[in-house]
Motif scaffolding. Sequence first.
Motif, PDB file in Angstrom:
ATOM      1  N   ASN A   1      17.090   7.890   2.511  1.00 30.19           N
ATOM      2  CA  ASN A   1      16.261   8.364   3.620  1.00 30.19           C
ATOM      3  C   ASN A   1      17.000   9.297   4.570  1.00 30.19           C
ATOM      4  O   ASN A   1      16.540   9.563   5.674  1.00 30.19           O
ATOM      5  CB  ASN A   1      15.713   7.178   4.413  1.00 30.19           C
ATOM      6  N   GLY A   2      18.167   9.746   4.153  1.00 29.05           N
ATOM      7  CA  GLY A   2      18.898  10.710   4.975  1.00 29.05           C
ATOM      8  C   GLY A   2      18.235  12.076   4.888  1.00 29.05           C
ATOM      9  O   GLY A   2      17.161  12.244   4.319  1.00 29.05           O
ATOM     10  N   TYR A   3      18.918  13.057   5.454  1.00 28.75           N
ATOM     11  CA  TYR A   3      18.338  14.390   5.619  1.00 28.75           C
ATOM     12  C   TYR A   3      18.496  15.231   4.348  1.00 28.75           C
ATOM     13  O   TYR A   3      19.563  15.232   3.726  1.00 28.75           O
ATOM     14  CB  TYR A   3      19.079  15.070   6.759  1.00 28.75           C
ATOM     15  N   ILE A   4      17.452  15.937   3.976  1.00 28.75           N
ATOM     16  CA  ILE A   4      17.563  16.890   2.863  1.00 28.75           C
ATOM     17  C   ILE A   4      17.010  18.249   3.281  1.00 28.75           C
ATOM     18  O   ILE A   4      15.881  18.350   3.759  1.00 28.75           O
ATOM     19  CB  ILE A   4      16.803  16.410   1.608  1.00 28.75           C
ATOM     20  N   HIS A   5      17.828  19.259   3.117  1.00 27.72           N
ATOM     21  CA  HIS A   5      17.403  20.636   3.338  1.00 27.72           C
ATOM     22  C   HIS A   5      17.442  21.331   1.979  1.00 27.72           C
ATOM     23  O   HIS A   5      18.465  21.363   1.320  1.00 27.72           O
ATOM     24  CB  HIS A   5      18.370  21.296   4.329  1.00 27.72           C
ATOM     25  N   LEU A   6      16.315  21.864   1.583  1.00 27.18           N
ATOM     26  CA  LEU A   6      16.221  22.479   0.263  1.00 27.18           C
ATOM     27  C   LEU A   6      15.894  23.956   0.395  1.00 27.18           C
ATOM     28  O   LEU A   6      14.988  24.334   1.135  1.00 27.18           O
ATOM     29  CB  LEU A   6      15.110  21.765  -0.518  1.00 27.18           C
ATOM     30  N   LYS A   7      16.633  24.758  -0.333  1.00 32.26           N
ATOM     31  CA  LYS A   7      16.348  26.182  -0.368  1.00 32.26           C
ATOM     32  C   LYS A   7      15.223  26.422  -1.358  1.00 32.26           C
ATOM     33  O   LYS A   7      15.203  25.837  -2.438  1.00 32.26           O
ATOM     34  CB  LYS A   7      17.614  26.917  -0.788  1.00 32.26           C
TER      35      LYS A   7
END
Lengths: 418, 262
Positions: free
Chosen positions: A136-142
Amino acid sequence: MKTEEKLSILANAAKYDVSCASSGSTRANSPGGIGNAARRGICHSWSADGRCISLLKILLSNDCLFDCAYCMSRRSNDLPRATFTPEEIADLTINFYLRNYIEGLFLSSAVYASPDKTMSDMVDVCRLLRKKHLFNGYIHLKIIPGASRELVDQAALLADRLSVNIELPSESSLKILAPQKSRQAILQPMHHISEHKTGFALEAKKSRHTPNYCPAGQSTQMIIGASGESDLHILNLTQSLYRRMQLKRVYYSAYMPVNDVPNLPAPLSPPPLIREHRLYQADWLLRFYKFEAEEILSSNSPNLDERIDPKAAWALRNFDHFPLDINRASYEELLRVPGLGVLSAQRIVAARRVTAIREEDLKKIGLVMKRAKYFLSIKGRSLAPSSFAYHHVVAAMNRAEPASSSKIRHASKQLRLF
Amino acid sequence: MSELVYLYDGSFEGLLTAVAVAVKSPRPVHRVFAGRHYVPSLFATTLMVEGDPAQAERILSYLQEISKDAVQLAMQAFLSEDKDAANYLYEFIRLCLSRGAAVLQFHTNDSVRSLLNLSRKVDFEAHRLNGMLRFRILEDGVLYAPFQSDHNVIAHCAGHFQKRLAERTWILHDTGRNFALYWDTNSLQPADIDDELRAYTTHFGELPEHLLTDQERYYQHLWRCFHAAVSNPERENKLLQRSFMPRRYWHFLVEMKGRNRG
Ligand code: SF4
């Protein structure tokens, strides 16, 4: 290839992506799960270039089919290539996260297969993390330009933040320097995300069970100094991205010459760090100080002054509006005083609610007057030294730069010496 | 008449009691200090105040009546371990007695402003350490994070990890204050850390060899690789790096090992 080598290659190739923000999401931990996202975002470390490390910023692959002129990983460069499997990245993320090295993952990739295949592997990483590891941590996806809408939607439902990089500030630069990318392929997914996010938000008001679509919003990045656009052009673009596409952040990346190509600055020319820094300051004025791009720059002077921060430059151009009475000026007016930030403006407003501010209170409220004194008055008396000339003010603006600015100026002076 | 100085034992209860006694004192009180912070003076009469749960309780409920923020402020002042914290609190409460909750807005008053600043400092360091704590995973799966901090922020950090790593067992160890908290997936409790382990980690900033599993070494190594690879040599700016991440925190940072002369 050993994981360690892949990690070095693919982290090294990812370093040109500036964003490392982990803020804006409030994903809670779930039963049996790992982690949560903190609204404020958390920095975990700082690299030797002074930038915050919050996320495991990495490429899935640097084995690119494209040949963008400004990019290290372009196809025509001869360099070691590596590609992670989705499992490898998920394993690194979880193990770094548990040790509290990171807030989460920022995954990007070179286009090593079709845009759809590349995007779909990236979405697989997210799926593994969220569904198998219950992360449930942070995900930044390009988002890979050209990927299908379905994949963009899947990404938006798994990640916290998405970004599509603008890369270059204009269509013509894109044509010359990134011939395989089109403005259309970049703007279209941005539009799509922005519209769907609004749609999902409306839906969420009706039903609590609406899934979260790209909860931390989208951001983008453009390269500064690789092509000839003016700062005014860039700021206008930025402004419309904030207003029309609801972007959370626009990042600027000073171009570092990595390739010897005719249309670009030669290798070893220093990256325009000060210009990048001034653009961030101007961007800040747009987002938090209610400035318009056209107030900061005009077609007569379309570029930011490197020697002075854009807010001070504006105040100097509008010197006849000042001084403002510290006890009467509105909050918005105070925000425009050089040397006063959001915090100091708030403190002024809070303090004068109790009793009028006197000169001897200024320090106590925690105000730094080095710059602000030229623009403020109390009971009709200016706070500036009794006789001063305009050029004193200009010099003062220059001298009393905020610490971060002088550190950047200092560092780039050193760079120039080599 | 000589100055009157109240001393307390350094506990929260002691602090509140001393402040309560000082507020009620018929003679003007010069200062209130934790015993360890007091430098004896020839001209002062010192009075050691014993902690008294009932008095402490009363002053807490008084602050509660004023506002939740006032209680928060007292708590934070204590955790800051600033030598003047008790003085500020004493002045603050005296002001509250005459002016009520509005005092919280008195930004131009020295004591109020100092309390607010202390509170901000404590929050800032807690937030910083929420990012800069480094867990080592032990053989049995327990996560162990030794650290050092200016202020007493272990409880703040524990609150953060209780949410984040609720289903794991972990230990936060403030090596400077030698105080550790253990989370067993259910509740938080003080833990005793073996003296030898404490001495070793405090000195070396790392677990002793025999407690470092191969796995742990492996991921530490990968993290160092990543940390080095993600930096841009063309933009190197160690001054900036150190201003965000001051040297005094490097001791326990896996990625800064051996970079002490950077
Ligand atoms: S698509 Fe262009 S910018 Fe992206 S990795 Fe490939 S060459 Fe570089």
